[in-house]
Design a protein around this motif. Structure first.
Motif, PDB file in Angstrom:
ATOM      1  N   LEU B  81       0.832  -1.200   0.000  1.00 48.19           N
ATOM      2  CA  LEU B  81       0.000   0.000   0.000  1.00 48.19           C
ATOM      3  C   LEU B  81       0.870   1.256   0.000  1.00 48.19           C
ATOM      4  CD1 LEU B  81      -2.876  -0.995   2.447  1.00 48.19           C
ATOM      5  CD2 LEU B  81      -3.064  -0.533   0.013  1.00 48.19           C
ATOM      6  N   VAL B  82       1.937   1.226   0.785  1.00 48.19           N
ATOM      7  CA  VAL B  82       2.852   2.366   0.829  1.00 48.19           C
ATOM      8  C   VAL B  82       3.479   2.578  -0.549  1.00 48.19           C
ATOM      9  CG1 VAL B  82       5.103   3.094   1.711  1.00 48.19           C
ATOM     10  CG2 VAL B  82       3.356   2.280   3.296  1.00 48.19           C
ATOM     11  N   GLU B  83       3.819   1.499  -1.204  1.00 49.05           N
ATOM     12  CA  GLU B  83       4.406   1.602  -2.543  1.00 49.05           C
ATOM     13  C   GLU B  83       3.448   2.314  -3.499  1.00 49.05           C
ATOM     14  OE1 GLU B  83       7.206   1.240  -3.900  1.00 49.05           O
ATOM     15  OE2 GLU B  83       6.607   1.330  -6.006  1.00 49.05           O
ATOM     16  N   LYS B  84       2.161   1.954  -3.413  1.00 47.70           N
ATOM     17  CA  LYS B  84       1.158   2.604  -4.266  1.00 47.70           C
ATOM     18  C   LYS B  84       1.059   4.094  -3.963  1.00 47.70           C
ATOM     19  CE  LYS B  84      -0.249  -0.807  -6.742  1.00 47.70           C
ATOM     20  NZ  LYS B  84      -1.139  -1.849  -6.212  1.00 47.70           N
ATOM     21  N   LEU B  85       1.090   4.431  -2.687  1.00 45.68           N
ATOM     22  CA  LEU B  85       0.978   5.833  -2.290  1.00 45.68           C
ATOM     23  C   LEU B  85       2.227   6.617  -2.719  1.00 45.68           C
ATOM     24  CD1 LEU B  85      -0.573   5.332   1.261  1.00 45.68           C
ATOM     25  CD2 LEU B  85      -1.722   6.231  -0.771  1.00 45.68           C
ATOM     26  N   LYS B  86       3.357   5.959  -2.674  1.00 44.33           N
ATOM     27  CA  LYS B  86       4.596   6.624  -3.082  1.00 44.33           C
ATOM     28  C   LYS B  86       4.554   6.949  -4.579  1.00 44.33           C
ATOM     29  CE  LYS B  86       9.528   6.290  -3.439  1.00 44.33           C
ATOM     30  NZ  LYS B  86      10.565   5.347  -3.883  1.00 44.33           N
ATOM     31  N   GLN B  87       4.040   6.000  -5.351  1.00 52.14           N
ATOM     32  CA  GLN B  87       3.941   6.226  -6.790  1.00 52.14           C
ATOM     33  C   GLN B  87       3.068   7.434  -7.120  1.00 52.14           C
ATOM     34  OE1 GLN B  87       2.652   2.536  -8.590  1.00 52.14           O
ATOM     35  NE2 GLN B  87       4.532   1.469  -7.989  1.00 52.14           N
ATOM     36  N   LYS B  88       2.111   7.709  -6.226  1.00 51.70           N
ATOM     37  CA  LYS B  88       1.236   8.866  -6.445  1.00 51.70           C
ATOM     38  C   LYS B  88       1.812  10.142  -5.825  1.00 51.70           C
ATOM     39  CE  LYS B  88      -2.741   5.808  -6.360  1.00 51.70           C
ATOM     40  NZ  LYS B  88      -3.732   5.179  -5.466  1.00 51.70           N
ATOM     41  N   GLY B  89       2.974  10.026  -5.202  1.00 51.57           N
ATOM     42  CA  GLY B  89       3.596  11.201  -4.604  1.00 51.57           C
ATOM     43  C   GLY B  89       2.949  11.635  -3.306  1.00 51.57           C
ATOM     44  N   LEU B  90       2.219  10.719  -2.656  1.00 51.29           N
ATOM     45  CA  LEU B  90       1.507  11.087  -1.433  1.00 51.29           C
ATOM     46  C   LEU B  90       2.306  10.784  -0.167  1.00 51.29           C
ATOM     47  CD1 LEU B  90      -1.993   9.725  -2.526  1.00 51.29           C
ATOM     48  CD2 LEU B  90      -1.155  12.080  -2.650  1.00 51.29           C
ATOM     49  N   VAL B  91       3.334   9.932  -0.297  1.00 54.32           N
ATOM     50  CA  VAL B  91       4.193   9.627   0.856  1.00 54.32           C
ATOM     51  C   VAL B  91       5.667   9.581   0.417  1.00 54.32           C
ATOM     52  CG1 VAL B  91       2.372   8.180   1.860  1.00 54.32           C
ATOM     53  CG2 VAL B  91       4.236   7.092   0.611  1.00 54.32           C
ATOM     54  N   LEU B  92       6.548   9.723   1.399  1.00 57.52           N
ATOM     55  CA  LEU B  92       7.981   9.553   1.197  1.00 57.52           C
ATOM     56  C   LEU B  92       8.423   8.287   1.919  1.00 57.52           C
ATOM     57  CD1 LEU B  92       9.256  13.167   1.921  1.00 57.52           C
ATOM     58  CD2 LEU B  92       9.098  12.017  -0.311  1.00 57.52           C
ATOM     59  N   ARG B  93       9.397   7.612   1.350  1.00 61.34           N
ATOM     60  CA  ARG B  93       9.912   6.403   1.994  1.00 61.34           C
ATOM     61  C   ARG B  93      11.430   6.488   1.997  1.00 61.34           C
ATOM     62  NH1 ARG B  93       8.105   1.071  -0.976  1.00 61.34           N
ATOM     63  NH2 ARG B  93       9.365   2.061  -2.566  1.00 61.34           N
ATOM     64  N   GLU B  94      12.045   6.378   3.185  1.00 63.43           N
ATOM     65  CA  GLU B  94      13.508   6.349   3.201  1.00 63.43           C
ATOM     66  C   GLU B  94      14.038   5.429   4.290  1.00 63.43           C
ATOM     67  OE1 GLU B  94      14.727  10.407   5.491  1.00 63.43           O
ATOM     68  OE2 GLU B  94      14.063  10.596   3.403  1.00 63.43           O
ATOM     69  N   GLU B  95      15.174   4.861   3.989  1.00 62.36           N
ATOM     70  CA  GLU B  95      15.837   3.942   4.896  1.00 62.36           C
ATOM     71  C   GLU B  95      16.065   4.612   6.251  1.00 62.36           C
ATOM     72  OE1 GLU B  95      20.153   2.604   4.476  1.00 62.36           O
ATOM     73  OE2 GLU B  95      19.092   1.004   3.418  1.00 62.36           O
ATOM     74  N   CYS B  96      15.797   3.863   7.301  1.00 64.19           N
ATOM     75  CA  CYS B  96      16.006   4.379   8.655  1.00 64.19           C
ATOM     76  C   CYS B  96      17.476   4.236   9.016  1.00 64.19           C
ATOM     77  CB  CYS B  96      15.125   3.592   9.620  1.00 64.19           C
ATOM     78  SG  CYS B  96      15.363   4.003  11.344  1.00 64.19           S
TER      79      CYS B  96
END
Lengths: 149, 149
Positions: B81-96
DNA sequence: TACATTTGCATGTATATACATTTAATACAA
DNA sequence: TTGTATTAAATGTATATACATGCAAATGTA
């Protein structure tokens, strides 16, 4: 247990919004338990529901669209669920002579036996699943029926 | 409307069994309406829920597994789900940095704007969706919280 | 340090939901 | 009767759920 604690949310905007989330969360709680029960029998909750609809016909056939009307999830796909059940030998499917667009579906003896086998387990689980007394369950049903208007 | 009439079932074994089916049916009723509301925005109810969890963090990042814990459906797949949201530019994902197994997720400005846009519509719909008065909704929440034990 | 175990996330597969489209049969109107 | 519309079911595609497995990083222990 309070919904707020279960999903770690501080508070809801109001009771109406909490109720929406509460119903979604409680449904997931129930379906997860149901899955565990059905899994050894190779059934999904949706397939089980279709079998129950067919048993309720007491031997009379029912069309795919009538099954769809009676399903809990109106958007699910009765055609494909019936196909899965047929592959397992739990239902019969045959062209309706009166209207060749329609397809008559009936539960098989094997399907009935599977339901009987599941019956007691399900009744027990359903009672354990709902930690309410008789009066409270009755009130819950009243509120849910009223909720949908 | 009585559940028995909506799904054309004569009667239930008891109130506990009716309550199970009533919750599943009511969930479907709610999700169908939510889908209609979210669809123009290209969001699914599940994606919306993840966005709400992220907004609740008030700018702090949260790991994928923490999102999973707070989701309404514990079996759904936060990672995808996060991957889908990232593709839409709605979330950021980065290594902790502290633990490179973990992945920090944050909502973007675009994600926050989308939630704001939806907010009013959702509040209105939620109130219309639930045809109960204040006292009844409160009672419903009490019963659902108690039901799950 | 070395090695087994655990943890966090990603990914693969089967099933189901959501919705659009297709195909065939029937109903209906000109 | 012919052409149009409607209906029933099947099928196609995208998304989500359910659960198993894989992989890399971290943890624990000898």
């Amino acid at each position: 247990m309070r919904l707020e604690d279960e999903i770690q949310q501080k508070e809801f905007k109001d009771d109406y919004n909490k109720a929406i989330v509460n119903i979604l969360f409680t449904q997931s709680y129930i379906v997860t338990k149901q899955n565990n029960l059905f899994k050894p029998y190779g059934l999904s909750p949706e397939q089980y529901n279709v079998l129950r609809i067919l048993r309720g016909q007491n031997g009379n056939p029912i069309t795919v669209s009538s099954i769809q009307d009676r399903m809990l999830n109106k958007m699910s796909n009765a055609s494909r669920l019936v196909e899965k059940l047929k592959q397992k030998g739990l239902v019969l499917r045959e062209e309706c002579p009166a209207d060749r667009r329609q397809v008559d579906i009936m539960i098989t003896e094997k399907g009935l036996q599977l339901l009987n086998q599941l019956q007691e387990e399900i009744l027990n689980q359903n009672n354990n699943l709902i930690q309410l007394n008789q009066e409270e369950v009755s009130q819950l049903n009243f509120l849910l029926d009223k909720l949908r208007g």
